[in-house]
Design a protein around this motif. Sequence first.
Motif, mmCIF file in Angstrom:
data_model
loop_
_atom_site.group_PDB
_atom_site.id
_atom_site.type_symbol
_atom_site.label_atom_id
_atom_site.label_comp_id
_atom_site.label_asym_id
_atom_site.label_seq_id
_atom_site.Cartn_x
_atom_site.Cartn_y
_atom_site.Cartn_z
ATOM 1 N N GLU A 33 6.071 -13.703 55.792
ATOM 2 C CA GLU A 33 7.149 -14.413 56.942
ATOM 3 C C GLU A 33 6.357 -14.652 58.280
ATOM 4 O O GLU A 33 6.702 -15.644 58.830
ATOM 5 C CB GLU A 33 8.290 -13.069 57.268
ATOM 6 C CG GLU A 33 9.500 -13.753 58.013
ATOM 7 C CD GLU A 33 10.681 -13.090 58.001
ATOM 8 O OE1 GLU A 33 11.900 -13.385 58.004
ATOM 9 O OE2 GLU A 33 10.513 -12.000 57.441
ATOM 10 N N ALA A 56 13.899 -23.625 56.618
ATOM 11 C CA ALA A 56 14.142 -22.749 55.542
ATOM 12 C C ALA A 56 12.951 -22.293 54.938
ATOM 13 O O ALA A 56 12.085 -22.982 54.781
ATOM 14 C CB ALA A 56 15.246 -23.651 54.426
ATOM 15 N N TYR A 57 12.766 -21.037 54.570
ATOM 16 C CA TYR A 57 11.755 -20.843 53.640
ATOM 17 C C TYR A 57 12.057 -19.704 52.735
ATOM 18 O O TYR A 57 13.262 -19.105 52.841
ATOM 19 C CB TYR A 57 10.416 -20.472 54.468
ATOM 20 C CG TYR A 57 10.953 -19.201 55.483
ATOM 21 C CD1 TYR A 57 11.102 -17.760 55.054
ATOM 22 C CD2 TYR A 57 11.276 -19.446 56.973
ATOM 23 C CE1 TYR A 57 11.234 -16.731 56.046
ATOM 24 C CE2 TYR A 57 11.553 -18.443 57.695
ATOM 25 C CZ TYR A 57 11.594 -17.147 57.351
ATOM 26 O OH TYR A 57 11.922 -16.035 58.351
ATOM 27 N N VAL A 58 11.400 -19.557 51.630
ATOM 28 C CA VAL A 58 11.563 -18.543 50.379
ATOM 29 C C VAL A 58 10.159 -17.916 50.215
ATOM 30 O O VAL A 58 9.229 -18.548 49.916
ATOM 31 C CB VAL A 58 11.952 -19.397 49.363
ATOM 32 C CG1 VAL A 58 12.305 -18.309 48.128
ATOM 33 C CG2 VAL A 58 13.325 -19.995 49.316
ATOM 34 N N LYS A 60 8.788 -14.825 47.694
ATOM 35 C CA LYS A 60 8.680 -14.114 46.558
ATOM 36 C C LYS A 60 8.439 -12.675 46.605
ATOM 37 O O LYS A 60 7.763 -11.830 45.568
ATOM 38 C CB LYS A 60 7.514 -14.653 45.525
ATOM 39 C CG LYS A 60 6.207 -14.359 45.670
ATOM 40 C CD LYS A 60 5.224 -14.511 44.593
ATOM 41 C CE LYS A 60 4.071 -14.181 44.635
ATOM 42 N NZ LYS A 60 3.756 -12.788 44.874
ATOM 43 N N LYS A 66 15.016 -14.905 51.662
ATOM 44 C CA LYS A 66 15.328 -16.544 51.833
ATOM 45 C C LYS A 66 15.948 -16.429 53.361
ATOM 46 O O LYS A 66 16.773 -15.552 53.833
ATOM 47 C CB LYS A 66 16.327 -16.884 51.002
ATOM 48 C CG LYS A 66 16.193 -17.112 49.433
ATOM 49 C CD LYS A 66 17.167 -17.446 48.803
ATOM 50 C CE LYS A 66 16.889 -17.500 47.149
ATOM 51 N NZ LYS A 66 18.187 -17.924 46.446
ATOM 52 N N ARG A 67 15.309 -17.485 54.178
ATOM 53 C CA ARG A 67 15.872 -17.697 55.451
ATOM 54 C C ARG A 67 15.998 -19.068 55.854
ATOM 55 O O ARG A 67 15.271 -19.911 55.332
ATOM 56 C CB ARG A 67 14.915 -16.944 56.810
ATOM 57 C CG ARG A 67 14.693 -15.509 56.417
ATOM 58 C CD ARG A 67 15.622 -14.486 57.114
ATOM 59 N NE ARG A 67 15.337 -13.460 56.944
ATOM 60 C CZ ARG A 67 15.637 -12.347 56.339
ATOM 61 N NH1 ARG A 67 16.424 -12.827 55.155
ATOM 62 N NH2 ARG A 67 15.300 -11.174 56.340
ATOM 63 N N LYS A 80 20.924 -24.786 55.725
ATOM 64 C CA LYS A 80 21.255 -24.635 54.317
ATOM 65 C C LYS A 80 21.116 -25.644 53.300
ATOM 66 O O LYS A 80 20.397 -25.574 52.266
ATOM 67 C CB LYS A 80 22.638 -24.207 54.261
ATOM 68 C CG LYS A 80 23.350 -23.957 52.855
ATOM 69 C CD LYS A 80 22.532 -22.427 52.129
ATOM 70 C CE LYS A 80 23.532 -21.911 51.064
ATOM 71 N NZ LYS A 80 23.413 -22.771 50.029
ATOM 72 N N LEU A 83 17.163 -25.520 52.485
ATOM 73 C CA LEU A 83 17.078 -24.287 51.653
ATOM 74 C C LEU A 83 17.474 -24.427 49.993
ATOM 75 O O LEU A 83 16.860 -24.178 49.251
ATOM 76 C CB LEU A 83 18.026 -22.970 51.932
ATOM 77 C CG LEU A 83 17.623 -21.597 51.180
ATOM 78 C CD1 LEU A 83 16.424 -21.342 51.158
ATOM 79 C CD2 LEU A 83 18.915 -20.644 51.539
ATOM 80 N N ASP A 84 18.514 -25.246 49.938
ATOM 81 C CA ASP A 84 18.965 -25.826 48.751
ATOM 82 C C ASP A 84 17.956 -26.683 48.002
ATOM 83 O O ASP A 84 18.069 -26.557 46.925
ATOM 84 C CB ASP A 84 20.409 -26.659 48.978
ATOM 85 C CG ASP A 84 21.511 -25.590 49.328
ATOM 86 O OD1 ASP A 84 21.519 -24.328 48.779
ATOM 87 O OD2 ASP A 84 22.656 -25.972 49.820
ATOM 88 N N CYS A 87 15.452 -24.264 46.872
ATOM 89 C CA CYS A 87 15.849 -23.455 45.306
ATOM 90 C C CYS A 87 16.077 -24.253 44.508
ATOM 91 O O CYS A 87 15.923 -23.885 43.230
ATOM 92 C CB CYS A 87 17.110 -22.632 45.969
ATOM 93 S SG CYS A 87 16.854 -21.379 47.171
ATOM 94 N N PHE A 92 8.889 -21.120 45.496
ATOM 95 C CA PHE A 92 8.383 -19.742 46.316
ATOM 96 C C PHE A 92 7.595 -19.932 47.341
ATOM 97 O O PHE A 92 6.606 -20.953 46.926
ATOM 98 C CB PHE A 92 8.268 -18.487 45.279
ATOM 99 C CG PHE A 92 9.506 -18.390 44.220
ATOM 100 C CD1 PHE A 92 10.569 -17.363 44.742
ATOM 101 C CD2 PHE A 92 9.698 -19.016 43.337
ATOM 102 C CE1 PHE A 92 11.628 -17.134 43.976
ATOM 103 C CE2 PHE A 92 10.768 -18.729 42.279
ATOM 104 C CZ PHE A 92 11.680 -17.738 42.887
#
Length: 218
Positions: A33, A56-58, A60, A66-67, A80, A83-84, A87, A92
């Motif tokens: 992060e 946005a970030y993801v 693993k 997820k933020r 959002k 992020l979508d 995803c 990841f």
Amino acid sequence: MLMEYKTVLDGKEGEIVEKKSRFIGAVQHIETEDEALAFIESVRKKHYNARHHCFAYVLKEEPVLKRFSDDGEPQGTAGKPILDVLCGAGLFNTVIVVTRYFGGTLLGTGGLVRAYTQAAREGLANSSIITRKYASKLEIRTDYTGLGKIQYLLAQAGIQILDTTYTDAVSMICLVPEDEKGHLEAELTEQTNGKVVMEWGESCYFAEAEDRLLLFES
């Protein structure tokens, strides 16, 4: 731990223009992060005179982290949607920052969602995406009479051979995906009548990109 996941190898930028507003999607691979936050800050400094830096970030982690942030845009119109995109692509350890230079015309909530989505997709389209697989190194020692059979078995299974040493016997270092370890060990034992010597070593992630084999720390 994920045994296999998609991520970015080389992050790039993509840009769109919507009613004179510029949207620049910047993509980067991250491991933590802190790295995500550092990248977001670097984009802010690079585009210091832009109005918004939505992201946005993801990661693993367990559970998956997820933020996202709208950074002053109407709620749900920027972070959002970005992020979508992440995803939806199944990515990841990836961060996307979409910078907006306001062009003087309001886009409305629907227009903003579409613009931020498209800019994020443009950034990903220009980036290199790989699939990392978790594997263990396996040293195989055999005499020369069993070499051909072992080489054929490894080739049929798509197992990567990292190194081969020829002395009075043959030693091969292979990279075996986690879900194939038990099956491969049994096959090697059966096909050589138990004459092969196997020793498992360290684990890591690997990926294939442009005919290159890449190794990553786990």
